[in-house]
Design a protein around this motif. Sequence first.
Motif, mmCIF file in Angstrom:
data_model
loop_
_atom_site.group_PDB
_atom_site.id
_atom_site.type_symbol
_atom_site.label_atom_id
_atom_site.label_comp_id
_atom_site.label_asym_id
_atom_site.label_seq_id
_atom_site.Cartn_x
_atom_site.Cartn_y
_atom_site.Cartn_z
ATOM 1 N N CYS A 73 78.686 37.823 17.187
ATOM 2 C CA CYS A 73 77.585 36.870 17.018
ATOM 3 C C CYS A 73 77.591 35.834 18.140
ATOM 4 N N PRO A 94 74.482 30.378 10.662
ATOM 5 C CA PRO A 94 75.668 31.186 10.972
ATOM 6 C C PRO A 94 76.096 32.070 9.805
ATOM 7 N N CYS A 95 76.508 33.289 10.125
ATOM 8 C CA CYS A 95 76.999 34.207 9.092
ATOM 9 C C CYS A 95 78.347 33.710 8.563
ATOM 10 N N GLY A 96 78.816 34.320 7.505
ATOM 11 C CA GLY A 96 80.066 33.894 6.870
ATOM 12 C C GLY A 96 81.266 33.983 7.800
ATOM 13 N N CYS A 108 81.290 33.735 11.063
ATOM 14 C CA CYS A 108 81.224 32.636 12.045
ATOM 15 C C CYS A 108 81.591 31.305 11.400
ATOM 16 N N ARG A 109 81.198 31.097 10.155
ATOM 17 C CA ARG A 109 81.575 29.852 9.462
ATOM 18 C C ARG A 109 83.090 29.760 9.339
ATOM 19 N N SER A 153 69.346 45.755 16.903
ATOM 20 C CA SER A 153 68.602 44.965 15.906
ATOM 21 C C SER A 153 67.357 44.305 16.494
ATOM 22 N N CYS A 193 67.825 30.121 11.813
ATOM 23 C CA CYS A 193 68.936 31.077 11.847
ATOM 24 C C CYS A 193 70.207 30.298 11.535
ATOM 25 N N ASN A 230 74.458 36.828 21.093
ATOM 26 C CA ASN A 230 74.995 37.979 20.354
ATOM 27 C C ASN A 230 75.105 39.177 21.289
#
Length: 129
Positions: free
Chosen positions: A53, A88-90, A92-93, A22, A86, A42
């Motif tokens: 992540c 946190p993605c779901g 990571c939450r 990425s 940035c 990451n």
Amino acid sequence: MDKRELTAFALEARENSYSPYSSFKVGAALLAENGKVYCGCNIENAAYSPTNCAERTAFFTAIADGARGFEAIAVVGGKDEIDSFCLPCGMCRQVMSEFCDKNFRIYTYDGEEIRTYTLGELLPESFKL
Ligand code: THU
């Protein structure tokens, strides 16, 4: 340890990002109640799904070290320069919600300003057994 110091650790951790697919480099620094700062970046994978992540790298490193209570995490991410926030993605939450209460603080930096969120704001009504 204030939000600026924790963000500086996250920026340093971002330098170790392994993100050849990425090119999006993320760093995280997690402040534990034991006073230690656990850093993560990451770590991508050719099969994509095994990618971890930065936030989860920091959490899993902390848990493996025996830490349990946490105060805050700083997250920074971007392709080249840091020029946007940035968050946190779901997934990571959800990992955060396993170990932290709703007052756990999440700092994110866009290169100019540090914004502060709580876990309760980013993941309300979270799943718990
Ligand atoms: N990524 C993180 O490390 N943390 C986040 O909060 C969002 C996304 C990583 C995963 C992947 O390596 C890259 O950013 C692009 O999605």
